[in-house]
Design an enzyme around this catalytic site. Structure first.
Site: not given
Ligand SMILES: C[S@@+](CC[C@H](N)C(=O)[O-])C[C@H]1O[C@@H](n2cnc3c(N)ncnc32)[C@H](O)[C@@H]1O
Length: 684
Positions: A54-55, A143, A196
């Site tokens: 979510p950013g 991430d 995480c």
């Molecule tokens: C751990 S969360 C990221 C948290 C973010 N970096 C933050 O600090 O707010 C992982 C994210 O990866 C996205 N995701 C899952 N598979 C993905 C893919 N193949 N390519 C890009 N994003 C992906 C998910 O929608 C999720 O929002």
């Protein structure tokens, strides 16, 4: 429960919520702020946040990029925040809107297929003097989606949901995303890989596999001297894999029927069955290898890994002790895994054999419910070579995919888009598709259902804005304005983009709009739609987001109010000219042209208006000058927050400060003209 009942804490909670909504405070798990800190971002860097929603980390990256910018200027760098999930992208857009940044592009791609945006060589030779020829990044944040066991303390549900299969299902995707990140990284650039989770299969195994595939072109950086106060544990060099009730020490232990799930790259040596038959794969029977039972040599105390307490196991030859494991009990946080990688030379060419191996290894992630992880359905494998990676990304797009006539099209507005990642045939460029009997379908180049990004070049409108607000010639307009509507006659919002974002956008046009852009730049001007707006000399008002940037360049439609008149405006939202304490201010307001204007609060009690200089501390709001009054054009929430800050700052009218008008919780930007249009308003 007890905490909620405590009135002081309740008020504190309300304060946090408000400040968070306004953008003064971002609430974030402390440990989750660590990965961007290891990226060593500078204000001129191009940064890719591959899985950004979510950013919270994107917000941090933007803060770093902007931290030394002066009022009215923008940094040279930029951030591309990407996420696969369109809903989560929207959340990210909402979060980062509070940053008021022109240096951000939000995209919606599978990170492992993030477009290369590479000009062909001939084009490059012709054009490259001043333009960028390929989208490469100084910094990449990777991430990745993970099984999320590091969040167990705050997500107790995970105790029930987590299983080893989650990590197994994500390993390949994590490797692919990391490889794509490295291929998009400039030589000398830094990439941070983080999860995480504490699962070695999602962490050290991924890092080891990436190092293996990169064959010396990427190194794992020892950052033990950076952020030295952060307590961290070294990465593991050996681990075992638990599958179907059994601990597996080496790939040769994996039963044939499980080899499509348990891959050789998940083991410390990374060696497959054939490699192992006559290999001298390092085995550490005593568990005495660096970083397992003792001190890792860099002053960081290693802990014993519970899954490694038994005898023989493979040992990884890469210096995985440079990875960081942040554990909950170390400093009372969630758990996080972080690895810092640096690209030292181009990635190696891929051999057919390696590609075949990678193809064979790729498994579709299991359909499990994951924390923060949206497991995508990927059908095409990825390989290590940069050009192959680019080719795969670009090939992945089926340009000939037919338009589905019965596609359900929602009302496509400037900020909305269809979540389907589909493409139009190549010849479709920035058009609005008419689907019979349906509302119009916006098209961004090849991407159907996504609002186009169009450079805004309407000289008549641009000049009317410049004249009306007396915008100084030094403010760069040319090529910095974009809209999200292919029908430029009906533009509602005009967005402002930085030079860096402009360069990327121009490149994106040249390479056939490979980027699927969800959001770009910041809203600068908005068409005034209400009745009075249409009679104003300029149809566009300045948005709150854009005001801080353009403010130093505005020379007309500007007023300087004393703190008491400023407060009066914020408290009452609209004030008749004759009701201002400072009669001269009221007169000046009355003499403005009808329409949008800016009111700056003067510091101190006297109004030394014209000589005032705008800087980062300047407090200004957009207002609407009607026939008899000034009306505030700021959301109720922003008004309330600003008022509270001012009351504290100037400590005026003691006693009245606690009672602000909280009646409206409207978070949308106020359309004062609509308020003015109400029936009993004598102003209209
Ligand atoms: C751990 S969360 C990221 C948290 C973010 N970096 C933050 O600090 O707010 C992982 C994210 O990866 C996205 N995701 C899952 N598979 C993905 C893919 N193949 N390519 C890009 N994003 C992906 C998910 O929608 C999720 O929002």
């Amino acid at each position: 429960m007890q905490l909620r009942k405590n009135q002081t804490l309740e008020r504190f909670h309300e304060f946090l919520k408000l400040e968070n909504e306004i953008g003064n405070i971002t609430r974030q798990e402390a440990v989750s702020m660590v990965p961007p800190l290891f990226l060593d971002v500078h204000s001129d860097h191009f940064v890719l946040d591959m899985c950004a929603a979510p950013g919270s980390k994107t917000f941090q990256l933007l803060e770093i990029i902007h931290q030394s910018s002066k009022a009215g200027s923008l940094p040279d760098g930029m951030v591309i925040a990407n996420d696969l999930d369109v809903q989560r992208c929207n959340l990210l857009i909402h979060q980062t809107k509070r940053m008021c940044t022109a240096n951000l592009i939000v995209t919606n791609h599978e990170a492992q297929h993030f477009p290369g945006c590479r000009l062909n060589r001939n084009y490059e030779r012709m054009e490259l003097d001043h333009n960028i020829g390929q989208l490469l990044f100084d910094r990449v944040l990777c991430d990745v989606p993970c099984s999320g066991d590091g969040t167990l303390r705050k997500a107790p549900d995970l105790w029930r949901k987590w299983n080893t299969g989650m990590g197994h299902g994500l390993h390949s995707l994590q490797v692919l995303i990391a490889m794509r990140g490295l291929s998009l990284l400039k030589i000398g650039g830094r990439m941070v890989y983080s999860t995480c989770s504490m699962n070695p299969i999602e962490n050290e195994a991924v890092v080891a596999e990436v190092l293996r595939r990169c064959g010396g072109s990427v190194k794992l950086v020892d950052v033990s001297s950076e952020l030295s106060q952060l307590i961290r544990q070294p990465g593991l060099k050996r681990w075992k894999i638990y599958d179907k009730g059994t601990w597996l020490v080496s790939y040769k232990d994996v039963p044939k029927y499980r080899r499509s799930v348990i891959l050789s790259s998940m083991f410390p040596s990374g060696r497959g069955h054939h490699d192992l038959v006559d290999s001298s794969c390092s085995v550490d029977p005593e568990g005495i290898t660096n970083g397992i039972n003792g001190n890792a040599g860099d002053g960081v105390q290693a802990v014993e890994n519970p899954v490694m307490s038994e005898s023989a196991a493979e040992v990884c030859d890469f210096p995985l002790e440079h990875c960081m494991r942040i554990l909950p009990h170390d400093q009372n946080t969630g758990a996080f895994f972080i690895a810092v990688l640096q690209k030292v030379s181009p990635l190696p060419a891929i051999t057919e054999q390696t590609k075949k191996k990678i193809d064979e290894q790729y498994v579709e992630p299991a359909n499990q419910s994951l924390n923060d992880a949206q497991v995508p359905q990927i059908t095409s494998p990825e390989s290590t070579h940069e050009e192959v990676l680019n080719a795969v990304s670009e090939e992945n797009v089926d340009d000939n995919e037919p338009i589905t006539e019965d596609l359900e099209v929602g009302p496509v507005t400037c900020e909305e888009q269809n979540s389907k990642e589909t493409r139009e045939p190549d010849n479709v460029q920035n058009t609005t598709k008419r689907v019979p009997g349906k509302r119009k379908l916006q098209i961004q180049g090849k991407w159907r259902g996504v609002d186009p990004v169009v450079f805004f070049k309407d000289e008549t409108i641009i000049n009317s804005i410049k004249d009306f607000y007396g915008i100084d010639e030094r403010f760069p307009f040319n090529g910095h304005l974009v809209t999200r509507n292919s029908d430029t006659n009906h533009v509602k919002r005009i967005y402002y983009i930085s030079k860096s974002v402009k360069d990327v956008l121009e490149l994106n046009f040249k390479v056939g709009q490979q980027l699927k852009i969800t959001s770009i730049g910041m809203k600068m001007f908005e068409r005034q739609t209400a009745r009075e707006g249409s009679s104003a000399p300029c149809a566009f008002r300045i948005s709150s987001e854009g005001l801080p940037l353009i403010l130093p360049y505005i020379t007309k439609q500007i007023l300087h109010a004393s703190p008491s008149d400023f407060k009066h405006l914020l408290q009452n939202k609209e004030v008749k000219f004759e009701d201002f304490t400072d009669a001269e201010f009221g007169e000046k307001a009355a003499n403005l042209l009808p329409g949008c204007c800016v009111v700056i609060m003067c510091i101190g009690k006297t109004v030394a208006a014209e000589s005032l200089k705008v800087d980062e501390s300047t407090i200004a709001i957009g207002c609407w000058k009607g026939r008899a009054r000034l009306s505030v054009m700021v959301t109720a929430m922003d008004c309330q927050e600003l008022l509270e800050r001012l009351l504290i700052r100037f400590d005026t009218e003691k006693g009245s400060s606690g009672h602000l008008d909280n009646s409206s919780n409207d978070v949308e930007e106020v359309q004062p003209v609509q308020e003015l249009n109400r029936e009993n308003d004598d102003d209209v």
